[in-house]
Design a protein around this motif. Structure first.
Motif, mmCIF file in Angstrom:
data_model
loop_
_atom_site.group_PDB
_atom_site.id
_atom_site.type_symbol
_atom_site.label_atom_id
_atom_site.label_comp_id
_atom_site.label_asym_id
_atom_site.label_seq_id
_atom_site.Cartn_x
_atom_site.Cartn_y
_atom_site.Cartn_z
ATOM 1 N N GLU A 180 0.829 -1.201 0.000
ATOM 2 C CA GLU A 180 0.000 0.000 0.000
ATOM 3 C C GLU A 180 0.867 1.257 0.000
ATOM 4 O O GLU A 180 0.555 2.251 -0.669
ATOM 5 C CB GLU A 180 -0.917 -0.005 1.219
ATOM 6 C CG GLU A 180 -1.961 -1.112 1.226
ATOM 7 C CD GLU A 180 -3.066 -0.853 0.218
ATOM 8 O OE1 GLU A 180 -3.961 -0.033 0.512
ATOM 9 O OE2 GLU A 180 -3.032 -1.478 -0.861
ATOM 10 N N GLY A 181 1.955 1.221 0.741
ATOM 11 C CA GLY A 181 2.841 2.372 0.804
ATOM 12 C C GLY A 181 3.494 2.676 -0.529
ATOM 13 O O GLY A 181 3.605 3.838 -0.935
ATOM 14 N N LEU A 182 3.926 1.644 -1.237
ATOM 15 C CA LEU A 182 4.518 1.851 -2.560
ATOM 16 C C LEU A 182 3.506 2.447 -3.533
ATOM 17 O O LEU A 182 3.838 3.331 -4.326
ATOM 18 C CB LEU A 182 5.043 0.523 -3.110
ATOM 19 C CG LEU A 182 6.321 -0.026 -2.487
ATOM 20 C CD1 LEU A 182 6.593 -1.436 -3.005
ATOM 21 C CD2 LEU A 182 7.516 0.881 -2.776
ATOM 22 N N ALA A 183 2.272 1.950 -3.478
ATOM 23 C CA ALA A 183 1.228 2.459 -4.376
ATOM 24 C C ALA A 183 0.945 3.926 -4.106
ATOM 25 O O ALA A 183 0.649 4.696 -5.033
ATOM 26 C CB ALA A 183 -0.041 1.637 -4.219
ATOM 27 N N TYR A 184 1.036 4.333 -2.844
ATOM 28 C CA TYR A 184 0.814 5.740 -2.493
ATOM 29 C C TYR A 184 1.993 6.609 -2.933
ATOM 30 O O TYR A 184 1.803 7.678 -3.517
ATOM 31 C CB TYR A 184 0.619 5.879 -0.987
ATOM 32 C CG TYR A 184 0.678 7.309 -0.505
ATOM 33 C CD1 TYR A 184 -0.404 8.172 -0.676
ATOM 34 C CD2 TYR A 184 1.834 7.805 0.089
ATOM 35 C CE1 TYR A 184 -0.332 9.489 -0.261
ATOM 36 C CE2 TYR A 184 1.912 9.124 0.505
ATOM 37 C CZ TYR A 184 0.835 9.966 0.335
ATOM 38 O OH TYR A 184 0.917 11.274 0.748
ATOM 39 N N ALA A 185 3.200 6.152 -2.664
ATOM 40 C CA ALA A 185 4.376 6.987 -2.911
ATOM 41 C C ALA A 185 4.740 7.064 -4.387
ATOM 42 O O ALA A 185 5.163 8.109 -4.877
ATOM 43 C CB ALA A 185 5.559 6.451 -2.109
ATOM 44 N N PHE A 186 4.574 5.949 -5.101
ATOM 45 C CA PHE A 186 5.027 5.878 -6.494
ATOM 46 C C PHE A 186 3.926 5.290 -7.380
ATOM 47 O O PHE A 186 4.081 4.195 -7.946
ATOM 48 C CB PHE A 186 6.291 5.016 -6.581
ATOM 49 C CG PHE A 186 7.417 5.467 -5.699
ATOM 50 C CD1 PHE A 186 8.178 6.573 -6.023
ATOM 51 C CD2 PHE A 186 7.715 4.777 -4.527
ATOM 52 C CE1 PHE A 186 9.227 6.993 -5.215
ATOM 53 C CE2 PHE A 186 8.754 5.180 -3.704
ATOM 54 C CZ PHE A 186 9.516 6.293 -4.049
ATOM 55 N N PRO A 187 2.814 5.980 -7.537
ATOM 56 C CA PRO A 187 1.691 5.401 -8.283
ATOM 57 C C PRO A 187 2.012 5.092 -9.743
ATOM 58 O O PRO A 187 1.558 4.074 -10.278
ATOM 59 C CB PRO A 187 0.595 6.467 -8.163
ATOM 60 C CG PRO A 187 1.313 7.737 -7.815
ATOM 61 C CD PRO A 187 2.495 7.315 -7.011
ATOM 62 N N ARG A 188 2.808 5.933 -10.395
ATOM 63 C CA ARG A 188 3.154 5.653 -11.795
ATOM 64 C C ARG A 188 4.079 4.454 -11.890
ATOM 65 O O ARG A 188 3.882 3.563 -12.719
ATOM 66 C CB ARG A 188 3.830 6.877 -12.431
ATOM 67 C CG ARG A 188 2.863 7.947 -12.920
ATOM 68 C CD ARG A 188 3.557 8.872 -13.911
ATOM 69 N NE ARG A 188 4.653 9.616 -13.288
ATOM 70 C CZ ARG A 188 5.856 9.799 -13.824
ATOM 71 N NH1 ARG A 188 6.143 9.271 -15.005
ATOM 72 N NH2 ARG A 188 6.774 10.500 -13.197
ATOM 73 N N ALA A 189 5.095 4.440 -11.056
ATOM 74 C CA ALA A 189 6.078 3.365 -11.111
ATOM 75 C C ALA A 189 5.461 2.018 -10.754
ATOM 76 O O ALA A 189 5.937 0.968 -11.206
ATOM 77 C CB ALA A 189 7.246 3.671 -10.179
ATOM 78 N N MET A 190 4.403 2.031 -9.946
ATOM 79 C CA MET A 190 3.778 0.787 -9.503
ATOM 80 C C MET A 190 2.622 0.332 -10.392
ATOM 81 O O MET A 190 1.872 -0.571 -10.050
ATOM 82 C CB MET A 190 3.270 0.940 -8.068
ATOM 83 C CG MET A 190 4.359 1.155 -7.031
ATOM 84 S SD MET A 190 5.566 -0.189 -6.985
ATOM 85 C CE MET A 190 7.059 0.712 -7.441
#
Length: 242
Positions: A180-190
């Motif tokens: 969830e944290g990755l999706a919040y911080a880096f939405p394009r990259a994820m």
């Protein structure tokens, strides 16, 4: 007696890994710093006013009766058997602790994407370095860590979709939080996260749908990701999928 959790108010941060375990287990706990005198109480512990064995270096820490436990992985190792969030045999408990320590390493690297030089300086003072660190993190470190987590879920002999055994563990909950944290911080990259790490993605969704977690996520006890936490969204640090 309720557990007492000590962590900074206003950010999910490292304290969230402990909250998720307590919430999943339906355990009684007090988020101390969110009470009127909570900050001063926490600072008393940090200043050593509760004795030698009651002096953690930093939050989060957990108070269980007269026992003080600090550090996320250490707290979860302590709580796991009590909350039925880890298999009972020693070999599995040791493995779970090792995976949690690997998650701890990953969380530090995620934090360092926006503070690669010093936590004492503002993000704005290290933006160029943060851009370089984020590029490397997204290109190299995310695939390395998440690929490992994906493989161990796939390799679990129980074929349960969990990291270990055939039931949810505290490690599953922690993987949910970093996903969830990755999706919040880096939405394009994820954007391609689910396709690249399908087993982690399925585990994330399983955790989200668990009744106690679902109720927690909809409650005001769940703190939203924000620019004061570990996972921070700065558009200039995000990038297209690699």
């Amino acid at each position: 007696m309720a557990y007492e959790l000590y962590y900074w108010d206003g950010i999910p941060g490292r304290g969230e890994f402990i909250r998720l375990a307590l919430e999943e287990a339906g355990a009684k706990y007090l988020d101390v710093v969110r009470t009127s005198q909570g900050m001063s109480t926490m600072m008393e512990y940090l200043r050593g006013k509760h004795g030698y064995l009651g002096t953690p270096f930093a939050p989060p820490f957990l108070k269980d009766g007269q026992i003080i436990v600090s550090h996320v992985a250490n707290i979860l190792q302590y709580l796991g058997p009590k909350l039925n969030l880890v298999p009972p045999d020693e070999k599995c408990r040791i493995f779970a602790h090792g995976v949690q320590l690997t998650i701890t390493d990953f969380v530090m690297e995620a934090h360092d994407t926006h503070h690669p030089i010093s936590t004492d300086d503002y993000y704005e003072d290290q933006k160029d370095e943060a851009k370089a660190r984020s590029r490397s993190f997204l290109k190299n470190r995310v695939p390395k860590f998440m690929g490992y987590f994906d493989r161990i879920i796939e390799s679990n002999p129980a074929n349960s979709g969990h990291v270990i055994g055939d039931a949810p563990s505290y490690v599953d909950l922690s993987l949910f939080q970093i996903s969830e944290g990755l999706a919040y911080a880096f939405p394009r990259a994820m954007t391609n996260f689910d396709g690249s790490f399908p087993h982690v993605a399925r585990l994330r969704d399983m955790v989200r749908e668990r009744p106690n977690i679902d109720a927690y996520l909809k409650s005001d006890r769940r703190l939203a990701f924000n620019k004061s936490g570990i996972f921070r969204h700065y558009p200039e640090l995000d990038q297209d999928p690699v």
